[in-house]
Design an enzyme around this catalytic site. Structure first.
Site, short mmCIF file in Angstrom:
data_model
loop_
_atom_site.label_atom_id
_atom_site.label_comp_id
_atom_site.label_asym_id
_atom_site.label_seq_id
_atom_site.Cartn_x
_atom_site.Cartn_y
_atom_site.Cartn_z
N HIS A 128 -1.47 10.88 7.95
CA HIS A 128 -1.23 9.78 7.00
C HIS A 128 -2.20 9.86 5.82
CE1 HIS A 128 -0.74 5.88 5.14
NE2 HIS A 128 -2.06 5.76 5.20
N GLU A 174 -0.03 1.71 -0.57
CA GLU A 174 0.64 2.04 0.69
C GLU A 174 2.17 2.01 0.60
OE1 GLU A 174 -0.78 3.42 3.14
OE2 GLU A 174 -2.88 2.82 3.04
N SER A 193 4.37 9.06 4.40
CA SER A 193 3.96 9.71 5.65
C SER A 193 4.77 9.19 6.84
CB SER A 193 2.46 9.49 5.89
OG SER A 193 2.18 8.11 6.07
FE FE Z 1 -3.26 4.51 4.03
#
Ligand code: FE
Ligand code: PHE
Length: 277
Positions: A128, A174, A193
């Site tokens: 990630h 994010e 991710s």
């Molecule tokens: Fe992150």
């Protein structure tokens, strides 16, 4: 740190800044193989979904062969945007994280998830942190935004407003989308991710995709345990930098007195994102 015992990762050798050696040669062949599988699945999903800046930097990074050596990445990254990566044992305290960002260092977790966590993991791991976040650090405007965020984090801590600022991180760094002539494209690491959220974020009819408005974002709660109900779409990384350059102190003051907006709620003033032309 009182949470250290509950976190994955070895905090034993971490100093005050939580930086540790990556110990790259300690990764096993199974871990490199798992990385390759994660990398392959994820890159296959990205054409037509991830934004150009991300895809170009990912290609340039060329980290398909195994868990990358941060040292190697740092040479190119420093040259491109003045950022560098530091290995950390896992999640680190907010203030330590902000300090790193404010000095253009991005903390990357050193451990990789287990094979049974291929599709979903709660805590950020090296896949990630690296695959999701590092390519965007090559973009000059986004790189500036990340540093500004670090400085903003230190300030928000003094103003007891971390919860409000964290929503901005969540809905940009994010889970952010970028407007393009071909429709929204992903720049948020949490989507990039994730095996499932790439398609959900762009193709699903369910979530709202709203034009980014700073105070709207800072009022909106989020869920960490499922795909997002709402995404915010920025016009450009330069606009993100300029839209967040104002003093947040009066905003924190104002928002403290207002109720939060639920993750799936619509409010007056919301503008649905449509492709630019
Ligand atoms: Fe992150
Ligand atoms: N302008 C913000 C402040 O005054 C700092 C900041 C910039 C925070 C960019 C987040 C992102 O606190």
């Amino acid at each position: 740190m009182e949470a250290a015992t509950k976190l994955r990762g070895d905090y034993g050798t971490a100093g005050e800044d939580y930086a540790v050696d990556q110990h790259w040669s300690d990764y096993s062949e199974e871990e490199h193989a798992l990385w390759r599988r994660l990398h392959q699945r994820q890159t296959a999903l990205l054409p037509g979904y991830a934004c150009d800046a991300y895809r170009e930097s990912l290609a340039r990074l060329d980290c398909s062969a195994g868990i990358p050596k941060f040292e190697d990445t740092n040479r190119a990254l420093k040259r491109a945007s003045g950022w560098s990566l530091v290995a950390v044992p896992g999640l680190i305290p907010d203030l330590v994280f902000f300090k790193h960002l404010s000095e253009r260092r991005f903390p990357v977790t050193r451990w990789l998830r287990r094979p049974e966590e291929f599709d979903y993991i709660v805590e950020p791991d090296v896949f990630h942190d690296f695959f999701g976040h590092v390519p965007m650090l090559f973009d000059p405007a986004f790189a500036d935004y990340m540093q500004a965020y670090g400085l903003g984090g230190l300030k928000a801590a003094r103003l007891d407003s971390l919860k409000i600022l964290a929503r901005l991180y969540w809905y940009t760094v994010e889970f952010g989308l970028l407007r393009t002539a071909r429709g929204p494209r992903i720049y948020g690491a949490g989507i990039l991710s994730s095996g499932g959220e790439v398609l959900h974020a762009i193709d699903s009819p369910h979530p709202r995709r709203l034009m980014f408005r700073l105070e709207r974002v800072m009022r909106t709660d989020y869920r960490i345990d499922r795909f997002q109900d709402t995404y915010f779409v920025i016009e450009s990384f330069e606009r993100l930098v300029s839209d967040t350059a104002c003093d947040f102190a009066p905003i924190y003051e104002r928002l403290r007195a207002q109720p939060a907006i639920a993750p799936d709620e619509a409010v007056q003033g919301d503008i649905a994102a449509v492709p630019d032309s």
